[in-house]
Design a protein around this motif. Sequence first.
Motif, short mmCIF file in Angstrom:
data_model
loop_
_atom_site.label_atom_id
_atom_site.label_comp_id
_atom_site.label_asym_id
_atom_site.label_seq_id
_atom_site.Cartn_x
_atom_site.Cartn_y
_atom_site.Cartn_z
N ALA A 153 27.44 -65.92 -58.07
CA ALA A 153 27.88 -64.51 -57.96
C ALA A 153 27.51 -63.77 -59.22
CB ALA A 153 29.38 -64.48 -57.75
N PRO A 156 26.97 -59.24 -59.22
CA PRO A 156 27.90 -58.71 -58.20
C PRO A 156 27.50 -57.33 -57.68
CG PRO A 156 28.86 -58.58 -60.39
CD PRO A 156 27.55 -59.27 -60.56
N ARG A 159 25.20 -57.05 -52.41
CA ARG A 159 26.19 -57.47 -51.40
C ARG A 159 26.10 -58.98 -51.21
NH1 ARG A 159 27.37 -54.06 -46.56
NH2 ARG A 159 27.64 -51.94 -47.31
N GLY A 160 24.90 -59.51 -51.15
CA GLY A 160 24.69 -60.89 -50.75
C GLY A 160 25.42 -61.88 -51.66
N ILE A 162 28.03 -62.08 -53.45
CA ILE A 162 29.47 -62.32 -53.32
C ILE A 162 29.76 -63.13 -52.06
CG2 ILE A 162 31.66 -61.16 -52.89
CD1 ILE A 162 30.71 -61.13 -55.77
N GLN A 163 29.13 -62.74 -50.95
CA GLN A 163 29.42 -63.43 -49.69
C GLN A 163 28.91 -64.86 -49.76
OE1 GLN A 163 27.72 -64.09 -46.54
NE2 GLN A 163 29.62 -64.25 -45.40
N ALA A 165 28.51 -66.65 -52.48
CA ALA A 165 29.34 -67.42 -53.42
C ALA A 165 30.66 -67.81 -52.76
CB ALA A 165 29.59 -66.59 -54.67
N LEU A 166 31.23 -66.89 -51.96
CA LEU A 166 32.50 -67.21 -51.29
C LEU A 166 32.33 -68.41 -50.35
CD1 LEU A 166 34.20 -63.79 -50.45
CD2 LEU A 166 35.30 -65.82 -51.41
N ALA A 169 31.87 -71.51 -52.40
CA ALA A 169 33.07 -71.97 -53.13
C ALA A 169 34.08 -72.58 -52.17
CB ALA A 169 33.68 -70.79 -53.89
N ILE A 170 34.34 -71.90 -51.06
CA ILE A 170 35.40 -72.40 -50.16
C ILE A 170 34.97 -73.73 -49.55
CG2 ILE A 170 36.64 -71.90 -48.04
CD1 ILE A 170 36.74 -69.00 -48.85
N ASP A 237 23.04 -70.01 -47.37
CA ASP A 237 23.65 -68.75 -47.84
C ASP A 237 23.64 -68.70 -49.36
OD1 ASP A 237 24.01 -68.24 -45.28
OD2 ASP A 237 26.17 -68.59 -45.21
N GLY A 581 27.08 -67.61 -41.16
CA GLY A 581 27.54 -66.96 -42.39
C GLY A 581 29.04 -66.82 -42.44
N VAL A 582 29.74 -67.23 -41.36
CA VAL A 582 31.22 -67.12 -41.37
C VAL A 582 31.76 -68.46 -41.88
CG1 VAL A 582 33.26 -66.74 -39.99
CG2 VAL A 582 31.12 -65.63 -39.36
N VAL A 583 32.51 -68.40 -42.99
CA VAL A 583 32.91 -69.65 -43.64
C VAL A 583 33.86 -70.45 -42.74
CG1 VAL A 583 34.94 -68.80 -44.86
CG2 VAL A 583 33.52 -70.56 -45.88
#
Lengths: 644, 114, 95, 257
Positions: A153, A156, A159-160, A162-163, A165-166, A169-170, A237, A581-583
């Motif tokens: 990230a 920042p 847009r890309g 952050i999404q 990295a989320l 990370a999760i 991603d 792309g949906v975690v």
Amino acid sequence: MDQLLPLVVVVPLLVAAAVTAFGPLLRSRRRLLDLAAILAAAAVAVMLCVIMVRTAGGDQVYWFGGFRPAHGVSIGIDFEVQPISAGLACLAAVLVTAAMTFSWRYFERVATYFQALMLTFLAGIVGFCLTGDLFDLFVWFELMGVSAYALTAYRPEERGPIQGALNFAITNSVGAYLSLSGIALIYGQTGALNMAQIGVAVAKHPADRLVVVAFLLVIAGLLIKSAIVPFHFWLADAHAVAPTPVCVLFSGVMVELGLYGIARVYWSVFGQALGHRAAISHVFLALGLLTAVTGAVFCFRERHIKRMLAFSTISHAGMFLIGIALLTPLGLAGAAVYVIGHGLVKAALFLCTGIVLHRLGSVNEPWLHGRGRPLRVTGVVFTLAGLGLADLPPFATFLGKGWIEASAGPWLIPVLIVCSSLAGGAVLRVAGGVFYGLGDRPTEDPQMAREAAEETSETAGGKNRTPLTMIVPPAILVVAAIVIGVIGQLGHFVQAAAVRFEDEAGYDATVLHGAHITHPVALSAAGPTAVTATDVLAGLGSVLGALIMAGLALYWRRLPLLRAYRPSASLAASARRFQSGVVNDYITWVVIGLACLGGVFAFVIRLAGSVPPASDLTPRASRISHASPLLPAPSHNVVTTTRL
Amino acid sequence: MQVFPFIVVAWILAVGLYGVVTSRHLVHQIICLIVVQSSTYVLLLGVGYVTGAVAPYFFDVPNHTPAVDPVVQACALTDVVVEAAVTALLLSFAIQAYKRFGTLDPQELAALKG
Amino acid sequence: MNGLAVQTPYTVPVGMMDALQITLLVLVAAGATAVVLIRAPVRQVLMLSTYGVLLAVLFLAFQAPDVTLSELTVGAVLLPAVLLLTLAKVRKKEQ
Amino acid sequence: MTPRQRRWIFLVAGAGLVAFYLWGLLGLPGFGRYPGPYGPAILRVVVAQTNATGVVSAINFDYRGFDTVGEEFILFVAAAGVATVLRRLRGERDRPAVDEAADRDVPDTSSAVRMVALLSVGPVVLAGWWLASHAQTNPSGGFQGGVMLATAFVLIYLSGEFLVFKRFSPVDLTDVVEAVGAAGFAAIGVSAVAMGLPYLKNYLPLGQVPGAVSSSGTIALISFFVGIEVAAAFILIVGELLDQTLLIRRYSSGRGG
């Protein structure tokens, strides 16, 4: 005791802290800090080379705080260094040095944190490679993870990142917590955190259900990190959005680290107790094949250059897993050399992509068609690296793949040729289309175009000349890949290291009883490492396949039979459904993957009757007793080895 | 009583994963991730417990009193701080995601990103 | 079997300790379920704080005072504070 | 997958995974029957070797001190990551530095809250330092002490204007203090290496009375540095989030929210 070992991890940490501390104080002389960081990474690389050569004669064990194990019970943390682990850490250090040199002029406004995060990332990797303690492995895994999330990230404004990295990370956090549950589980039964001590304790009786579950949970986090299907979704991603110097590390070494972790946990801890070597080998071979093919197909379909390279990394991760899953010294040696060759070549490809992004401001292949002609040097390096990815003979990738095929037997050759030609073909297609304007202008896939256009240049871009610090690193990396491939007696050295890596009883004796073993016992006979005619044929075959695929992709409109072929919307839609792309989906896939693997393991090991492991191999517990502990002279392990 | 703590551990893990998978709000998802991690604490400390033993502190108890396993407590301590660090980082990502996309639903985030 | 290794000022008869631990485990399981099922962000953060306290007391019952202290300070105080700050930033736009 | 599909697929696969997990958990030797050699092995030698009565801190800062070095830098990286991600971007400017009151009808903090917060800052700082310095005697250590100190700074924000908090913890100073804390811990280890001893060897004199504040050599020192680092890291994190909430607003940039 060799004092280099702790320094290799502590030096990058101290320099990272110093860079952050002096950042605000030295606002004017910013470049001083960048130079210090690069020198630190280079120093770590040199130290690791020295360690690697020194451990060729025998493993090195370093007990922190001076707390040595007393009659088999270890109360401290240790580093257990073997040539393979030192080699992987050295590769990581080389790539970090190259990435930081590249980013000297690459970022417009480099905040002080970039160097600090890169150095802590390097420290995490080196600690992960060298440690001999299971909880310590989790701590370095977590440090490497947190540094990677922050680096992904790093821009920042877009847009890309952050999404991406989320998701990254999760998904990896869930994996890390599952691994920790596995460590707690095995600690509950054996009461030990040192890998050798757990191995000896677990090997005393045939694998019961707790060992099976603990093994799967511990490698859950590692499977996710090494992007094995179905845990690989986060990688594309995270790759597509991370800054280019960071992608070099993700593809070059972080994915391979997960596989190294699986190999280390299997051989040093659970291998002996689980038994059923053939069954486990087949399970991981299937996973490797699935990953290799899936990665290659998605790679060829992708028009966003960074995302395409990410899928090619997934495909190669599958090939490395195949090499490891063969459970033979030659297979492991092949995987090790293939990792080093692939790491160097993939890093060069990403750095060239960074140059394209820096100069032309985009990574969208259709838009870049023909615009790369002025970047002549970058084009040459990119094409050479693409050929390396397709396993051209002089490259180290070719050498590694040859050994894997030699160890697996003829059935594997066609599969690897198809995967390499697809992955190599995609890269050569980009090389031909972008740098040399070959073929017709590809149709714009609207959805991917929007995604790639998102990737505005990380710097003002549009510069007329590629700065030296950006073009030299990829060139050196490609040359290094060729040099490693050509070294004569590399085969003998790496194969001996692989035999040492797989020798569980030797590992225990070295760690718990301070034995110095120079001739580890080969679990299964070491194969020939000479380059044979079939290897060369296979290598040329995959390069030829890659060229054909690239040609087809570039000129498909002119070919009579393919003219009617429209890239079917359904294929893209179905791919989009998986790579959503949906975690939430990614975590669901992790749960599905683990449930299936768990079921297979449970069935294979428990229900198939617990074959007493002693018949499979040299029992590590009993060998320790008669290998008279604290024997100063190298304990000669005169035990017959049973061929697999 | 021999098994009950471990059943609770499995329950917390299951509930936490359910929360992460079905969450429609990033902050809710991060909190569920904290619940998933808290299952590892209960497992760690449950594994190290010794019936009828005291806490591993000997400033007012004779030295060799049978005590609970201190190693798992050290690991759990390390884990709590790791949790705080990862959560703080994830929350900063969530804030940035909200500023960039205007929404915190992972479903819409993926759609907007393209 | 009174299950007591040695009599010290702090050891609790095993029967009572079992009962204490079972109730705390049930409360922690209920707390975890509540944290996950509450969808309203602010209320969920408050429930997380309660869950942190419950976990801390459970760790006390597991004879782990150090972890209790850190779970209290981190899990029950600091994390909810950081979460509320995040929610303040995130919810401001909707007003 | 659609949310509904995802829920059902997860319930099926999740049930399988949890069943597999339980199948393994039931293989444990039972709650309360810890079999392992590690704990008793350390409990036998800890007071003799380190003169510390707080065994968990002795493990954290001496026997397994290398874990704690890694974990310190995890916190260090998290604070750096939060600062990197939340830093002011091109499209944003500081709002006029008035505390956030304009578009939200938040009553300013009542004097009672200010008084209590102000009065409690002192004891909280004292408690924080007490915890950080008594790692080797009783159940406390650098982590809890550091977090306590960080909450003391948050109390300053509660008691006064946010700017008072900023004056007490300017970002650059916190950065430096955090780096010093983390580097200090690693440097103690390196000092052992410099003297030819293994990394993180406890070479300082152990003191006579077990568990006294001055006893157990480097454990007290390491706990002190860890306390600094944890406090600075969390002050930085809370400070950045407060910055975001109160000062940074997106203004002119055309891209909108």
